[in-house]
Each structure stands twice: as C-alpha cells, then as structure tokens.
Design an enzyme around this catalytic site. Structure first.
Site, PDB file in Angstrom:
ATOM      1  N   SER A   1       0.784  -1.227   0.000  1.00 51.66           N
ATOM      2  CA  SER A   1       0.000   0.000   0.000  1.00 51.66           C
ATOM      3  C   SER A   1       0.820   1.282   0.000  1.00 51.66           C
ATOM      4  CB  SER A   1      -0.957   0.004   1.191  1.00 51.66           C
ATOM      5  OG  SER A   1      -2.047  -0.852   0.941  1.00 51.66           O
ATOM      6  N   TYR A  36      -9.977   2.793   6.160  1.00 50.62           N
ATOM      7  CA  TYR A  36      -9.033   2.431   5.099  1.00 50.62           C
ATOM      8  C   TYR A  36      -9.681   1.425   4.146  1.00 50.62           C
ATOM      9  CZ  TYR A  36      -4.482   1.442   3.027  1.00 50.62           C
ATOM     10  OH  TYR A  36      -3.425   1.323   2.162  1.00 50.62           O
ATOM     11  N   ASN A  50      -9.334  -0.212   0.139  1.00 55.50           N
ATOM     12  CA  ASN A  50      -8.592  -0.339  -1.118  1.00 55.50           C
ATOM     13  C   ASN A  50      -9.392   0.108  -2.331  1.00 55.50           C
ATOM     14  OD1 ASN A  50      -5.980  -1.573  -0.373  1.00 55.50           O
ATOM     15  ND2 ASN A  50      -7.254  -3.193   0.452  1.00 55.50           N
ATOM     16  N   THR A  98       2.621   3.003   5.042  1.00 53.86           N
ATOM     17  CA  THR A  98       2.973   1.621   5.324  1.00 53.86           C
ATOM     18  C   THR A  98       2.410   0.741   4.219  1.00 53.86           C
ATOM     19  OG1 THR A  98       0.974   1.281   6.640  1.00 53.86           O
ATOM     20  CG2 THR A  98       2.940   2.016   7.814  1.00 53.86           C
ATOM     21  N   GLY A  99       2.928  -0.464   4.112  1.00 55.65           N
ATOM     22  CA  GLY A  99       2.426  -1.386   3.108  1.00 55.65           C
ATOM     23  C   GLY A  99       2.659  -2.824   3.516  1.00 55.65           C
ATOM     24  N   SER A 103      12.031  -2.468   5.830  1.00 54.64           N
ATOM     25  CA  SER A 103      11.328  -3.573   5.183  1.00 54.64           C
ATOM     26  C   SER A 103      11.611  -4.867   5.923  1.00 54.64           C
ATOM     27  CB  SER A 103      11.750  -3.705   3.715  1.00 54.64           C
ATOM     28  OG  SER A 103      13.136  -3.987   3.607  1.00 54.64           O
TER      29      SER A 103
END
Length: 387
Positions: A93, A200, A202, A343-344, A365
């Site tokens: 994301s 949140y 998508n 963030t993802g 990461s």
C-alpha cells in the site's frame, strides 16, 4: 471466479499493514542532494526485531550526510543468505502515495477538482446497493473517508495465519480489471455516509487509478513513470507486468508463517493489485521519492499543504491520514516527533516509509507480512533516532 473467492484472495494479496501502535510546477526534480549516517540505535533495533522471530529486516536511512543500509537476519531461510543492500521489495500500500501524488499533480494542473464527485469523471462506475458516485468526492477517496465498501473487506491484520490463503500465488486473479474490483465492492452497501469518518478501503485507490487513466488517457504505470519515476531517476521502482511473478535481483525471499513454519511466498502475481498496492521498489528509491515529496519538489505548496491535512485514523494512536500520506506522531523521550510516510503489506513483505521536512528519510522492510509487537518498538526507535 466466484465472488467470495475473489474477496478472500483480494484480502490476502492486498493486506495493508497500518501499524497504528507506531507511532509552482516542480516537475523534473531529479537534482540530487546528499544522502545521513545511521545511528547505532537502528542496528540494535533491527537485531532485536530478528531475535523476536522475524526472518530478515533492512533499514535504509537517507539524509543530508549520505545514505547507509543496515540489515539483520536472512533473506533466504533455507540458505541463510543475507539481506543485500539495494534489495527490491514489494511495497504494497505504499503504492498509494505515488498514486495520490499524481492525482494532486493533475489537480495542480486543473485537470482534476478534488471536491468534484468521482461520478463526474467516471459516470455509472460507483453505483448500486446505496453506493452513489455523485456524492463521493475525489478528496474523500484520497483520504479514505468515502464510506465505500472494500472489495477486500476482512480485517487480515488481526487474523491467525492459518485462516488466510497466504500460499496463493495470485495467478487466478490475473484477469481482474480495476472495474472488476470496483464491481465486487458495489455488491455491498456503503460502510457510512461520505465524509463521516476514516476507514481504510482499497476500493478508493482502485477508483483513483481509474481516474488517472481516464483524465490522462495513459496507463497508470506509464503516468507514474513520467510524472515521478523518470524525473527523480528512480530506476529500481516499477509496476510488475501481468505474468511477472518475481522481483528484480537482488531481492529477499518473502515468507508467511503457516503452522509454525516459514513458507516461501515470493513467487506471486501482483500486477492486478494496481493502484492499491502492486509496486516494487528499493529502500533507496523510496527514500528519494519521500524526500522529494515532503520537501516540495513534486507538488506545488498548495497541493502539498492539502496532502498534509489529516484526519485521525484511530483515537489515541498518533497516526493521522492525509491525502495518500500518513502523519506519525511519535513520543521520543522529552519531545514528540512528527514524520510523514506510509505503510504497506502484501504476502511476504512489510514496508514502512517515513520522511521529515528536513530531508531525512527511512525505509524499513521485513520479508514477511506477519509482524509482532516488537515491530512497533523498532519503528519507534528508528524514528526517534533520525527525526
């Protein structure tokens, strides 16, 4: 493909790791600045994180004094190979910040009005079961205040690993289009009235990707390349092509912990995730992008100011969402520090990107999407040591 299967897979592929406990035209901004040294606290935080049970972690710290990379743990559980400098990672994301930047660039050019309903640009796309594109603005999509249902509605962050289809390689979903994903969302009612609160979702960014393509006449990946990647010379950042299930070398293997064992989930079809989370990058490229964005090299002042106007993500967490950008407020000893980023999370990878207005940035990461409480502690330590 059965609708329920689509939803379940979309959840596992596009899980967003929102770590709430953690805290004038400027196109062609490829001029380099110097890049910061990494304090010893960062190395200690990474080692603690690996000792807590995660396979491997890397932090790339950039700033006025230069750039350094610190890694701990392994990139390959089987061979014990280290997490190499310059590693390519799936950023999940964090893709959304690139998408939001292009939308705001188009707004600066007058091609998009942020407070115009999405239905004006994409008529008939957002409709059905109480969803109304005539009542949801572009700004609300950017800030996740649209109320639209998520085509991947399950809360995967708090589910047990065995409940998720985390060994899926995504190839069954290669033919999903953005319109297909929005169509899945439209089979559900809205979560709340547009603008009422943050949630949140998508679906918001799938629609923003469609908006960019509609307004520009270009593919999303091509527009991001011409507006951001090429001007900043980000040669290690890209959208995977359909059928591309790997990553460029060097890269760590990505893992999911299933029944107590690390299962390699590196090989995966992710292109269909598009604007919601398909991009691949490196820590160095992400830092360069974030620094250019936060220091005003990618957006005019008015658009950057709007991007940084936030709404709370959850009470008491110190995380606030702007327009594709998260503001983190972190208590550090005697003072609170504020940084920007995103963030993802995607099967096999977790990413945190942070940047300050003074030109310091960091990308952390981990080669698994399944994090633990020590991760928040490590992120806090790193932010406090560099901000």
């Amino acid at each position: 493909m059965h609708e329920k299967s689509l939803r379940r897979s979309a959840t596992s592929i596009l899980a967003s790791v929102l770590t709430t406990a953690m805290p004038v035209a400027v196109v062609g901004c490829g001029t380099e600045t110097e890049r910061s040294s990494t304090p010893s606290q960062v190395s200690a935080a990474l080692n603690d994180l690996v000792r807590s049970g995660l396979p491997g972690v890397q932090a790339v710290i950039s700033g006025p004094d230069g750039e350094q990379t610190h890694s701990a743990g392994v990139a390959d559980v089987g061979s014990g190979a280290p997490y190499l400098d310059g590693s390519h990672i799936r950023i999940g994301s964090a893709t959304k910040t690139f998408v939001a930047t292009v939308v705001l660039q188009l707004a600066a050019q007058g091609a998009i009005e942020l407070d115009t309903p999405i239905g004006h640009y994409l008529p008939g796309v957002v409709s059905g079961n109480g969803n109304d594109g005539g009542r949801i603005t572009v700004r609300q999509l950017l800030q996740h205040t649209s109320g639209l249902p998520d085509f991947a509605p399950e809360d995967v962050v708090h589910k047990q690993p065995q409940q998720l289809d985390q060994t899926s390689d995504g190839t069954a979903y290669r033919d999903l289009t953005p319109a297909d994903m929005v169509g899945i969302a439209m089979t559900m009612p809205p979560q709340f009235e547009p603008g009422a609160r943050f949630e949140y979702t998508n679906t918001n960014y799938v629609l923003l990707g469609m908006l960019i393509e509609h307004v520009t006449g270009h593919r999303l990946d091509a527009e991001i390349r011409s507006c951001i990647l090429d001007p900043l010379a980000l040669r290690d950042t890209y959208f995977p092509a359909p059928g591309d299930t790997g990553l460029r070398d060097p890269h760590p293997h990505g893992y999911s912990n299933i029944d107590g064992a690390w299962v390699d989930v590196t090989t995966m079809e992710a292109a269909w995730a598009g604007a919601a989370g398909a991009m691949i990058s490196t820590g160095s490229d992400l830092n360069w992008f974030a620094t250019a964005l936060i220091t005003g090299k990618l957006l005019p002042p008015d658009q950057l100011t709007q991007m940084q106007q936030t709404t709370p993500m959850a009470p008491g967490t110190g995380t606030n969402y702007g327009l594709g950008l998260i503001g983190f407020q972190i208590p550090c000893d005697t003072q609170e520090k504020h940084v920007w980023g995103h963030t993802g999370g995607i099967p096999g990878f977790s990413t945190v990107l942070i940047a300050t207005s003074t030109g310091t940035a960091a990308t952390i990461s981990v080669n698994t999407e399944q994090l633990n409480s020590q991760f928040s502690t490590a992120i806090t330590t790193i932010i406090c040591s560099i901000a």
